[in-house]
Design a protein around this motif. Structure first.
Motif, PDB file in Angstrom:
ATOM      1  N   GLY A 101      -5.586 -12.430  16.878  1.00 14.19           N
ATOM      2  CA  GLY A 101      -6.934 -12.476  16.234  1.00 14.19           C
ATOM      3  C   GLY A 101      -7.000 -11.375  15.231  1.00 14.19           C
ATOM      4  O   GLY A 101      -7.989 -10.999  15.023  1.00 14.19           O
ATOM      5  N   ALA A 102      -6.000 -11.191  14.541  1.00 14.67           N
ATOM      6  CA  ALA A 102      -6.232 -10.252  13.274  1.00 14.67           C
ATOM      7  C   ALA A 102      -6.222 -10.827  12.124  1.00 14.67           C
ATOM      8  O   ALA A 102      -6.394 -12.433  12.034  1.00 14.67           O
ATOM      9  CB  ALA A 102      -5.173  -9.282  13.593  1.00 14.67           C
ATOM     10  N   VAL A 103      -6.527 -10.277  10.896  1.00  9.56           N
ATOM     11  CA  VAL A 103      -6.475 -10.888   9.586  1.00  9.56           C
ATOM     12  C   VAL A 103      -5.137 -10.506   8.783  1.00  9.56           C
ATOM     13  O   VAL A 103      -4.961 -11.134   7.805  1.00  9.56           O
ATOM     14  CB  VAL A 103      -7.720 -10.523   8.964  1.00  9.56           C
ATOM     15  N   ARG A 104      -4.433  -9.380   9.207  1.00 11.63           N
ATOM     16  CA  ARG A 104      -3.271  -9.081   8.501  1.00 11.63           C
ATOM     17  C   ARG A 104      -2.625  -7.763   9.000  1.00 11.63           C
ATOM     18  O   ARG A 104      -3.223  -7.422  10.319  1.00 11.63           O
ATOM     19  CB  ARG A 104      -3.774  -8.624   7.016  1.00 11.63           C
ATOM     20  N   SER A 105      -1.468  -7.562   8.587  1.00 11.36           N
ATOM     21  CA  SER A 105      -0.575  -6.623   9.376  1.00 11.36           C
ATOM     22  C   SER A 105      -0.567  -5.388   8.169  1.00 11.36           C
ATOM     23  O   SER A 105      -0.677  -5.505   7.012  1.00 11.36           O
ATOM     24  CB  SER A 105       0.672  -6.864   9.379  1.00 11.36           C
ATOM     25  N   VAL A 106      -0.787  -4.040   8.610  1.00  9.03           N
ATOM     26  CA  VAL A 106      -0.863  -2.898   7.870  1.00  9.03           C
ATOM     27  C   VAL A 106       0.132  -1.734   8.311  1.00  9.03           C
ATOM     28  O   VAL A 106      -0.118  -1.687   9.680  1.00  9.03           O
ATOM     29  CB  VAL A 106      -2.452  -2.243   7.504  1.00  9.03           C
ATOM     30  N   ASP A 107       0.619  -0.939   7.373  1.00 11.94           N
ATOM     31  CA  ASP A 107       1.149   0.270   7.850  1.00 11.94           C
ATOM     32  C   ASP A 107       0.164   1.308   8.387  1.00 11.94           C
ATOM     33  O   ASP A 107      -0.860   1.373   7.680  1.00 11.94           O
ATOM     34  CB  ASP A 107       2.190   0.710   6.564  1.00 11.94           C
ATOM     35  N   VAL A 108       0.527   2.054   9.375  1.00 12.01           N
ATOM     36  CA  VAL A 108      -0.649   2.629   9.843  1.00 12.01           C
ATOM     37  C   VAL A 108      -0.702   3.887   8.986  1.00 12.01           C
ATOM     38  O   VAL A 108      -1.854   4.364   8.717  1.00 12.01           O
ATOM     39  CB  VAL A 108      -0.166   3.374  11.207  1.00 12.01           C
ATOM     40  N   ARG A 109       0.225   4.181   7.943  1.00 12.33           N
ATOM     41  CA  ARG A 109      -0.072   5.399   6.975  1.00 12.33           C
ATOM     42  C   ARG A 109      -1.036   4.956   6.166  1.00 12.33           C
ATOM     43  O   ARG A 109      -1.830   5.682   5.512  1.00 12.33           O
ATOM     44  CB  ARG A 109       1.231   5.715   6.348  1.00 12.33           C
TER      45      ARG A 109
END
Length: 305
Positions: A101-109
């Motif tokens: 149910g997200a919109v994208r993936s992102v590096d935590v940094r």
């Protein structure tokens, strides 16, 4: 203020890691299905986010994600709520994003400046633990498959004659602000291999077997920059699960101004005055990574003069 007492990025999380629960699979199984429990989905070391930040799943969607996850681990307790993380790495990125149910993936940094410190710490913790599971599928002694246990904090070799217990490993590294001898008010910064033409940072290196942290400082400064140092003083430490680091910050004082870079890890090193570093910061050139102890070492040094 004592640097060691202040919280750096990815540290200071308030999550209770609840070690005793890791050995109670019945209780953990029950917590997985409780309405108050939270699941943090990850994909290949990246957070899955919506318009509000990293998604936190409960109930039906959490069960769906767990069914597709290659690994689900117990992170701890946030008050009374159990917090788990699930690895959707086997799925294509778009499938993982949609399932969560997200919109994208992102590096935590890339998110750390927008997250509360405790939230950033938990996301980094989840990233590091799930990364370890993907890298430790097999026993390093006999090569047999290894299976997860202990709520995700242990893997066990399946070979009955071996049966080795495998635990997550931390890779300690020292990171050092070296001051020039005397009262010249200068510190040593270096340009690392692969860095941009005008990108300078403090010196760092991994601790080797049989070394103390202070030994590692002296060796690394000598090997990389040809600098002999004294007065090695601890400044603080930082969790750095990218993938499994622990950064330990020090200051040290060089015995001479002479610098001889190794030409491999370091391409160039030079002494900077406080005025020069302030000018660099004023012109928009960063003093290390904003989320790194490197930045803290430099800003603390600047504040002293």
């Amino acid at each position: 203020m004592d640097t060691a007492e202040r919280v750096l990025a990815y540290g200071g999380g308030s999550l209770d890691r609840a070690g005793p629960l890791r050995t109670d699979p019945t209780r953990l199984g029950a917590l997985l299905t409780e309405a108050t429990s939270v699941l943090l989905p990850m994909w290949r070391d990246r957070c899955l986010v919506d318009g509000h930040g990293p998604v936190r799943l409960s109930a039906e969607r959490a069960a769906l994600v767990r069914s597709a996850a290659v690994e689900t681990v117990f992170l701890g307790l946030d008050g009374e709520a159990a917090v788990f993380a699930a690895d959707l790495s086997p799925l294509p990125e778009r499938s993982a994003v949609e399932m969560a149910g997200a919109v994208r993936s992102v590096d935590v940094r890339a998110l750390v400046g927008r997250l509360e410190p405790g939230d950033a710490a938990v996301q980094a913790y989840a990233r590091g633990l799930l990364h370890w599971h993907r890298q430790q599928r097999f026993c390093g002694t006999c090569g047999a498959p290894a299976v997860a246990g202990g709520g995700g904090h242990l893997r066990t070799c399946t070979d009955t004659e071996c049966g080795r217990l495998l635990f997550p490993r931390i890779e300690p590294a020292v990171i050092v602000l070296v001051e020039a001898p005397g009262r010249s008010g200068r510190c040593l910064l270096a340009r690392h291999a692969g860095a941009a033409e005008d990108a300078y940072s403090t010196l760092a290196g991994f601790v080797e077997i049989g070394e103390s942290l202070e030994d590692a400082v002296r060796r690394e400064m000598g090997e990389e920059a040809g600098v002999t140092v004294t007065d090695v003083t601890y400044q603080g430490s930082q969790a750095w699960p990218f993938p499994a680091g622990l950064m330990v910050g020090f200051r040290a004082t060089a015995t001479s101004d002479e610098v001889r870079v190794d030409g491999e890890e370091l391409l160039e090193a030079r002494w900077f005055t406080r005025a020069e570093l302030r000018d660099r910061a004023a012109s928009g050139r960063p003093l290390g990574r904003a989320d790194s102890i490197d930045h803290r070492l430099l800003t603390d040094w600047l504040a002293e003069g």
